[in-house]
Design a protein around this motif. Structure first.
Motif, PDB file in Angstrom:
ATOM      1  N   LYS A  90      -4.975 -11.559   2.495  1.00  0.00           N
ATOM      2  CA  LYS A  90      -4.296 -10.383   2.001  1.00  0.00           C
ATOM      3  C   LYS A  90      -5.091  -9.143   1.879  1.00  0.00           C
ATOM      4  O   LYS A  90      -4.377  -8.033   1.668  1.00  0.00           O
ATOM      5  N   SER A  91      -6.341  -9.319   1.906  1.00  0.00           N
ATOM      6  CA  SER A  91      -7.434  -8.334   1.727  1.00  0.00           C
ATOM      7  C   SER A  91      -7.799  -7.345   2.800  1.00  0.00           C
ATOM      8  O   SER A  91      -8.351  -7.935   3.805  1.00  0.00           O
ATOM      9  N   PRO A  92      -7.534  -6.166   3.027  1.00  0.00           N
ATOM     10  CA  PRO A  92      -7.929  -5.450   4.290  1.00  0.00           C
ATOM     11  C   PRO A  92      -9.419  -5.389   4.210  1.00  0.00           C
ATOM     12  O   PRO A  92      -9.830  -4.675   5.469  1.00  0.00           O
ATOM     13  N   SER A  93     -10.165  -5.786   3.315  1.00  0.00           N
ATOM     14  CA  SER A  93     -11.476  -5.710   3.392  1.00  0.00           C
ATOM     15  C   SER A  93     -12.077  -6.320   4.450  1.00  0.00           C
ATOM     16  O   SER A  93     -13.226  -6.583   4.731  1.00  0.00           O
ATOM     17  N   VAL A  94     -11.386  -7.493   4.850  1.00  0.00           N
ATOM     18  CA  VAL A  94     -11.611  -8.294   6.091  1.00  0.00           C
ATOM     19  C   VAL A  94     -11.961  -7.326   7.437  1.00  0.00           C
ATOM     20  O   VAL A  94     -12.765  -7.731   8.109  1.00  0.00           O
ATOM     21  N   GLY A 127     -12.988  -4.353   6.704  1.00  0.00           N
ATOM     22  CA  GLY A 127     -13.594  -3.193   6.213  1.00  0.00           C
ATOM     23  C   GLY A 127     -12.864  -1.890   5.878  1.00  0.00           C
ATOM     24  O   GLY A 127     -13.266  -0.903   5.983  1.00  0.00           O
ATOM     25  N   LEU A 128     -11.587  -2.281   5.531  1.00  0.00           N
ATOM     26  CA  LEU A 128     -10.438  -1.200   5.158  1.00  0.00           C
ATOM     27  C   LEU A 128     -10.173  -1.351   3.654  1.00  0.00           C
ATOM     28  O   LEU A 128     -10.432  -2.477   2.941  1.00  0.00           O
ATOM     29  N   THR A 129      -9.593  -0.422   2.994  1.00  0.00           N
ATOM     30  CA  THR A 129      -8.776  -0.593   1.904  1.00  0.00           C
ATOM     31  C   THR A 129      -7.549   0.370   2.088  1.00  0.00           C
ATOM     32  O   THR A 129      -7.374   1.251   2.754  1.00  0.00           O
ATOM     33  N   MET A 130      -6.503  -0.191   1.324  1.00  0.00           N
ATOM     34  CA  MET A 130      -5.189   0.453   1.439  1.00  0.00           C
ATOM     35  C   MET A 130      -5.123   1.584   0.623  1.00  0.00           C
ATOM     36  O   MET A 130      -5.953   1.796  -0.341  1.00  0.00           O
ATOM     37  N   LEU A 131      -4.468   2.573   0.799  1.00  0.00           N
ATOM     38  CA  LEU A 131      -4.328   3.924   0.043  1.00  0.00           C
ATOM     39  C   LEU A 131      -3.950   3.539  -1.315  1.00  0.00           C
ATOM     40  O   LEU A 131      -4.657   4.138  -2.275  1.00  0.00           O
ATOM     41  N   ASP A 132      -3.071   2.740  -1.595  1.00  0.00           N
ATOM     42  CA  ASP A 132      -2.861   2.608  -3.126  1.00  0.00           C
ATOM     43  C   ASP A 132      -3.805   1.687  -3.719  1.00  0.00           C
ATOM     44  O   ASP A 132      -3.892   2.033  -4.876  1.00  0.00           O
ATOM     45  N   GLU A 133      -4.337   0.899  -3.157  1.00  0.00           N
ATOM     46  CA  GLU A 133      -5.523   0.031  -3.563  1.00  0.00           C
ATOM     47  C   GLU A 133      -6.867   1.094  -3.981  1.00  0.00           C
ATOM     48  O   GLU A 133      -7.366   0.937  -4.995  1.00  0.00           O
ATOM     49  N   GLU A 134      -6.894   1.961  -3.095  1.00  0.00           N
ATOM     50  CA  GLU A 134      -8.039   3.005  -3.087  1.00  0.00           C
ATOM     51  C   GLU A 134      -7.806   3.850  -4.376  1.00  0.00           C
ATOM     52  O   GLU A 134      -8.526   4.147  -5.191  1.00  0.00           O
ATOM     53  N   LEU A 135      -6.607   4.241  -4.646  1.00  0.00           N
ATOM     54  CA  LEU A 135      -6.207   5.538  -5.564  1.00  0.00           C
ATOM     55  C   LEU A 135      -5.843   5.071  -6.875  1.00  0.00           C
ATOM     56  O   LEU A 135      -6.027   5.388  -8.113  1.00  0.00           O
TER      57      LEU A 135
END
Length: 392
Positions: free
Chosen positions: A61-65, A67-75
């Protein structure tokens, strides 16, 4: 494998995606599709394959796979929809106790009284938009009270929530998430500074994991964000869809009126037939994964349909027929596995009380024949209509 361009399907796919899903299933349970923004993802449409995918730890479920982050997770912060074990296990355990069937049943009197207040307010006009008058305010009031969100902030939150779930544009979504982040910061700090209160967010502020570790501010924000949005958006559409299904199937409506105990079956059938969530949020392949004979390479975004499996004839005979006496068990409307929806018992309780009260109070309830065509929610996340005009 050829790529199916969903953008070419246009508004017809938004209004009625089920024939498109049927054609996909006939060709295979897993497909490469191009989203309307040009992004290519893997889409799982078969029932058994979707059920397997929802519970497959190789699909993170983690976009870190990637190398990304979701906008809501980041903010805002991490939430249960972007976490894998052990982080997911830890956070879910801290909040799961508030959503057990027993705890939810304790909310029944409050849900009933709120429903009666809303229906009382509707009654004199003889007609209303059911979404605006009942399906939205009931779950938002319940979840806000549960979390300890002030009543005065609900309208602002509704605007933010709509832009997060069905954004009108990238700029509007960003603005909504930034607004929510600042709001939740202030709300959490207020809970920390105040005397202990009997609400869920206050309890989470005080909560400690088994090892004594407390939730961080980003974790508190992320949990509150998820519970506020997921805690009402799905129920809005569940109430609206079940009422719409009954009003467009008069014989089924008559059966529920004659035998009120059939309402639970109607709600489960509505969840199967047209559940409130069309696709689960993204998963990401950690390694090559084979589903239904199709290989999904490593490091790929994957969407698991929740709508298509409910219409899979291999699992549900004559699936396009709405039949409240059907055994709808096994539908995936609330997901499956460790990410199964925490709020499922609450959503069912609210839908049951709202629809039962509505049918009891308005024996002549029907769709408003003078209303314009339904406006379907855009995108692949939520399934429902913006307005549901009715009269009685």
């Amino acid at each position: 494998m050829s790529v199916i361009d969903l953008g070419e399907c246009g508004a017809d796919f938004t209004a009625n995606p089920y024939p498109y899903y049927a054609k996909m299933r006939e060709a295979g349970p897993v497909h490469r599709v191009r989203m309307t923004d040009g992004t290519e993802v893997w889409l799982v449409v078969g029932h058994e394959e979707a059920r397997a995918a929802l519970n497959d730890p190789r699909l993170s479920k983690s976009p870190s796979v990637l190398g990304l982050t979701m906008l809501d997770e980041e903010l805002i912060g991490p939430n249960l929809l972007v976490l894998d074990p052990p982080d997911h296990t830890r956070l879910r355990k801290l909040v799961a106790g508030e959503f057990t069937a027993r705890r939810v049943e304790g909310l029944r009197p409050r849900v009933q009284s709120l429903t009666e207040e809303l229906v009382d307010a509707m009654a004199p006009a003889g007609r209303a938009d059911l979404v605006d008058a009942l399906a939205f305010p009931l779950p938002i009031i319940v979840i806000c009270e549960l979390l300890g969100v002030p009543a005065a902030d609900r309208d602002t939150f509704r605007r933010w929530s709509n832009e997060v779930v069905t954004p009108s544009g990238a700029g509007a979504e960003l603005e909504a998430i930034e607004g929510l982040a600042a709001y939740l910061d202030a709300l959490v700090e207020d809970k920390r500074a105040s005397a202990p209160a009997d609400d869920l967010l206050s309890a989470l502020v005080r909560a400690r994991a088994e090892d004594g570790d407390r939730l961080s501010l980003p974790e508190l924000r992320g949990l509150a964000y998820l519970l506020l949005i997921a805690g009402h958006e799905t129920t809005v559409n569940l109430i609206g869809t079940t009422v719409r299904a009954l009003l467009t199937h008069p014989e089924q409506l008559a059966a529920v009126r004659a035998e009120p105990e059939l309402l639970d079956g109607a709600i489960e059938e509505a969840l199967r037939w047209e559940g409130p969530v069309e696709t689960a949020t993204y998963r990401f392949s950690r390694e090559s994964v084979t589903l239904g004979g199709t290989e999904i390479p490593a490091y790929q975004p994957v969407l698991v349909s929740l709508a298509s499996p409910g219409r899979d004839p291999g699992r549900f005979p004559d699936p396009d027929r709405f039949d409240l006496r059907r055994d709808a068990r096994g539908h995936l409307a609330f997901g499956h596995g460790i990410h199964y929806c925490l709020g499922a018992p609450l959503a069912r309780l609210e839908a049951r009380i709202a629809i039962r009260t509505l049918l009891d109070r308005f024996p002549r309830l029907e769709l408003d024949p003078d209303a314009p065509a339904w406006e379907w929610l855009p995108g692949l996340l939520m399934r429902g209509v913006r307005r549901l005009p009715v009269r009685w």
